[in-house]
Design a protein around this motif. Structure first.
Motif, PDB file in Angstrom:
ATOM      1  N   ARG A  14       0.803  -0.987   0.017  1.00 59.86           N
ATOM      2  CA  ARG A  14       0.105   0.096  -0.078  1.00 59.86           C
ATOM      3  C   ARG A  14       0.735   1.202   0.139  1.00 59.86           C
ATOM      4  O   ARG A  14       2.225   1.312   0.245  1.00 59.86           O
ATOM      5  CB  ARG A  14      -0.694  -0.064   1.121  1.00 59.86           C
ATOM      6  CG  ARG A  14      -1.853  -1.157   1.364  1.00 59.86           C
ATOM      7  CD  ARG A  14      -2.965  -1.070   0.598  1.00 59.86           C
ATOM      8  NE  ARG A  14      -3.781  -2.439   0.515  1.00 59.86           N
ATOM      9  CZ  ARG A  14      -4.700  -2.787  -0.125  1.00 59.86           C
ATOM     10  NH1 ARG A  14      -4.845  -1.777  -1.332  1.00 59.86           N
ATOM     11  NH2 ARG A  14      -5.589  -3.661  -0.256  1.00 59.86           N
ATOM     12  N   ARG A  94     -19.081  -3.152  -0.286  1.00 63.41           N
ATOM     13  CA  ARG A  94     -17.946  -3.851  -1.080  1.00 63.41           C
ATOM     14  C   ARG A  94     -18.432  -5.488  -1.179  1.00 63.41           C
ATOM     15  O   ARG A  94     -17.662  -6.106  -1.407  1.00 63.41           O
ATOM     16  CB  ARG A  94     -16.851  -3.561  -0.106  1.00 63.41           C
ATOM     17  CG  ARG A  94     -15.980  -2.394  -0.260  1.00 63.41           C
ATOM     18  CD  ARG A  94     -14.738  -2.442   0.840  1.00 63.41           C
ATOM     19  NE  ARG A  94     -14.118  -3.681   0.949  1.00 63.41           N
ATOM     20  CZ  ARG A  94     -13.099  -3.971  -0.009  1.00 63.41           C
ATOM     21  NH1 ARG A  94     -12.596  -3.232  -0.934  1.00 63.41           N
ATOM     22  NH2 ARG A  94     -12.412  -5.103   0.217  1.00 63.41           N
ATOM     23  N   ALA A 144      -5.563   7.071   2.602  1.00 63.82           N
ATOM     24  CA  ALA A 144      -5.029   7.494   1.321  1.00 63.82           C
ATOM     25  C   ALA A 144      -4.323   6.366   0.646  1.00 63.82           C
ATOM     26  O   ALA A 144      -4.197   6.501  -0.632  1.00 63.82           O
ATOM     27  CB  ALA A 144      -3.865   8.617   1.525  1.00 63.82           C
ATOM     28  N   SER A 145      -4.343   4.850   1.086  1.00 61.19           N
ATOM     29  CA  SER A 145      -3.548   3.911   0.488  1.00 61.19           C
ATOM     30  C   SER A 145      -4.934   3.112  -0.083  1.00 61.19           C
ATOM     31  O   SER A 145      -4.416   2.156  -0.650  1.00 61.19           O
ATOM     32  CB  SER A 145      -3.164   2.885   1.957  1.00 61.19           C
ATOM     33  OG  SER A 145      -2.406   3.942   2.506  1.00 61.19           O
ATOM     34  N   TYR A 146      -6.045   3.563  -0.130  1.00 66.54           N
ATOM     35  CA  TYR A 146      -7.162   2.503  -0.486  1.00 66.54           C
ATOM     36  C   TYR A 146      -8.107   3.213  -1.410  1.00 66.54           C
ATOM     37  O   TYR A 146      -9.345   2.883  -1.779  1.00 66.54           O
ATOM     38  CB  TYR A 146      -7.995   2.264   0.772  1.00 66.54           C
ATOM     39  CG  TYR A 146      -7.223   1.493   2.058  1.00 66.54           C
ATOM     40  CD1 TYR A 146      -6.570   0.107   1.787  1.00 66.54           C
ATOM     41  CD2 TYR A 146      -6.724   2.218   3.047  1.00 66.54           C
ATOM     42  CE1 TYR A 146      -5.566  -0.343   2.653  1.00 66.54           C
ATOM     43  CE2 TYR A 146      -5.822   1.716   3.878  1.00 66.54           C
ATOM     44  CZ  TYR A 146      -5.567   0.325   3.776  1.00 66.54           C
ATOM     45  OH  TYR A 146      -4.627  -0.118   4.668  1.00 66.54           O
ATOM     46  N   GLY A 147      -7.468   4.129  -2.454  1.00 68.27           N
ATOM     47  CA  GLY A 147      -8.502   4.470  -3.600  1.00 68.27           C
ATOM     48  C   GLY A 147      -9.632   5.206  -3.349  1.00 68.27           C
ATOM     49  O   GLY A 147      -9.747   5.833  -2.100  1.00 68.27           O
ATOM     50  N   ASP A 148     -10.798   4.864  -3.971  1.00 67.89           N
ATOM     51  CA  ASP A 148     -12.032   5.344  -3.563  1.00 67.89           C
ATOM     52  C   ASP A 148     -12.721   5.054  -2.383  1.00 67.89           C
ATOM     53  O   ASP A 148     -13.373   5.795  -1.683  1.00 67.89           O
ATOM     54  CB  ASP A 148     -12.905   4.978  -4.819  1.00 67.89           C
ATOM     55  CG  ASP A 148     -12.775   5.509  -6.032  1.00 67.89           C
ATOM     56  OD1 ASP A 148     -12.093   6.506  -6.164  1.00 67.89           O
ATOM     57  OD2 ASP A 148     -13.286   4.781  -7.140  1.00 67.89           O
ATOM     58  N   THR A 149     -12.374   3.731  -1.886  1.00 70.37           N
ATOM     59  CA  THR A 149     -12.997   3.381  -0.762  1.00 70.37           C
ATOM     60  C   THR A 149     -12.129   4.218   0.577  1.00 70.37           C
ATOM     61  O   THR A 149     -12.631   4.586   1.515  1.00 70.37           O
ATOM     62  CB  THR A 149     -12.277   1.757  -0.239  1.00 70.37           C
ATOM     63  OG1 THR A 149     -13.198   1.030  -1.197  1.00 70.37           O
ATOM     64  CG2 THR A 149     -12.802   1.270   0.958  1.00 70.37           C
ATOM     65  N   ARG A 151     -11.166   7.127   0.003  1.00 67.71           N
ATOM     66  CA  ARG A 151     -11.422   8.432  -0.114  1.00 67.71           C
ATOM     67  C   ARG A 151     -12.810   8.763   0.825  1.00 67.71           C
ATOM     68  O   ARG A 151     -13.136   9.581   1.341  1.00 67.71           O
ATOM     69  CB  ARG A 151     -11.515   8.896  -1.277  1.00 67.71           C
ATOM     70  CG  ARG A 151     -10.373   9.325  -1.785  1.00 67.71           C
ATOM     71  CD  ARG A 151     -10.211   9.996  -3.323  1.00 67.71           C
ATOM     72  NE  ARG A 151     -10.687   9.117  -4.302  1.00 67.71           N
ATOM     73  CZ  ARG A 151      -9.705   8.188  -5.019  1.00 67.71           C
ATOM     74  NH1 ARG A 151      -8.411   8.400  -4.863  1.00 67.71           N
ATOM     75  NH2 ARG A 151     -10.013   7.343  -5.991  1.00 67.71           N
TER      76      ARG A 151
END
Length: 238
Positions: A14, A94, A144-149, A151
């Motif tokens: 990540r 998810r 910030a490590s997890y894309g849209d999730t 955000r």
């Protein structure tokens, strides 16, 4: 101190970015390579932490006879529950079962929460303010490590936690009672150690090497700086 060994599996790669927001100060980017946890770990712990804040504050509501204090506690409890439910919605979107995602962290985080409940209501109020503040900062950075999730989670955690009235109660106690000022200052210093262990346990697989320690250090330096500002705002020494 509580000994934390939450996760035995090696987490996937990540990127962790520490973004500027309020107490967190200037934006700092830190690459954690394979140190950040899987998204399920991130979501499960973040969701259960908010539920824990809600439970602790709800118990304080029942225990206090003062209407002013009940109102202050109810606002903060309600905000924590809203955040918890919003994170649960992300988990469901998810396709995951929220209970299954949270269950691996229930025992450890309940232990942490019990360890940070004070002998007096003001200590417990301070516990929520300090631990939730630090961990919300940490999970905003980790998001910030997890894309849209990630955000979506950052937006959830950015919502006001409605702890201002609790802060007012703590500050009034500190201003009126030097003995309580000293006690709460010592209590806050104890809280920091256990809270940092929770955050660190979310990053490491088994051991953290020297190079990894260097990568982690800026994030925890920022967390401690934000904590110092919260303490200053209360009139307590960090």
């Amino acid at each position: 101190m509580v000994n934390w060994k939450f996760w035995q599996q090696r987490p996937p790669a990540r990127i962790l970015r520490l973004r500027s927001r309020g107490d967190m100060g200037d934006a700092t980017r830190v690459d954690f390579e394979e140190l950040a946890p899987a998204v399920e770990t991130f979501l499960g712990q973040a969701a259960y932490l908010q539920l824990g804040y809600f439970e602790t504050l709800s118990r304080l509501i029942r225990a206090t006879p003062e209407l002013e204090e009940k109102e202050a506690l109810s606002l903060a409890a309600g905000a924590a529950l809203v955040k918890h439910r919003a994170i649960i919605d992300v988990i469901r979107d998810r396709g995951d079962d929220p209970a299954e995602i949270m269950r691996p962290f229930q025992e450890q985080l309940d232990t942490f929460r019990r360890a940070t409940i004070g002998a007096r209501p003001r200590e417990t109020m301070l516990s929520v303010h300090i631990t939730a503040g630090m961990l919300d900062d940490f999970y905003r950075a980790l998001a910030a490590s997890y894309g849209d999730t990630g955000r979506r989670i950052a937006r959830i955690l950015n919502v006001d936690s409605d702890r201002e009235l609790i802060v007012d109660l703590i500050r009034a106690t500190i201003d009126a009672d030097d003995e309580m000022r000293s006690l709460l200052s010592m209590w806050a210093r104890r809280l920091v150690g256990d809270t940092l262990l929770v955050a660190r346990a979310a990053l490491r697989p088994q051991r953290l090497g020297i190079d990894d320690e260097k990568k982690v250090e800026p994030v925890f330096t920022a967390l401690m700086a934000a904590h110092a500002r919260r303490m200053d705002a209360l009139g307590l020494a960090s």
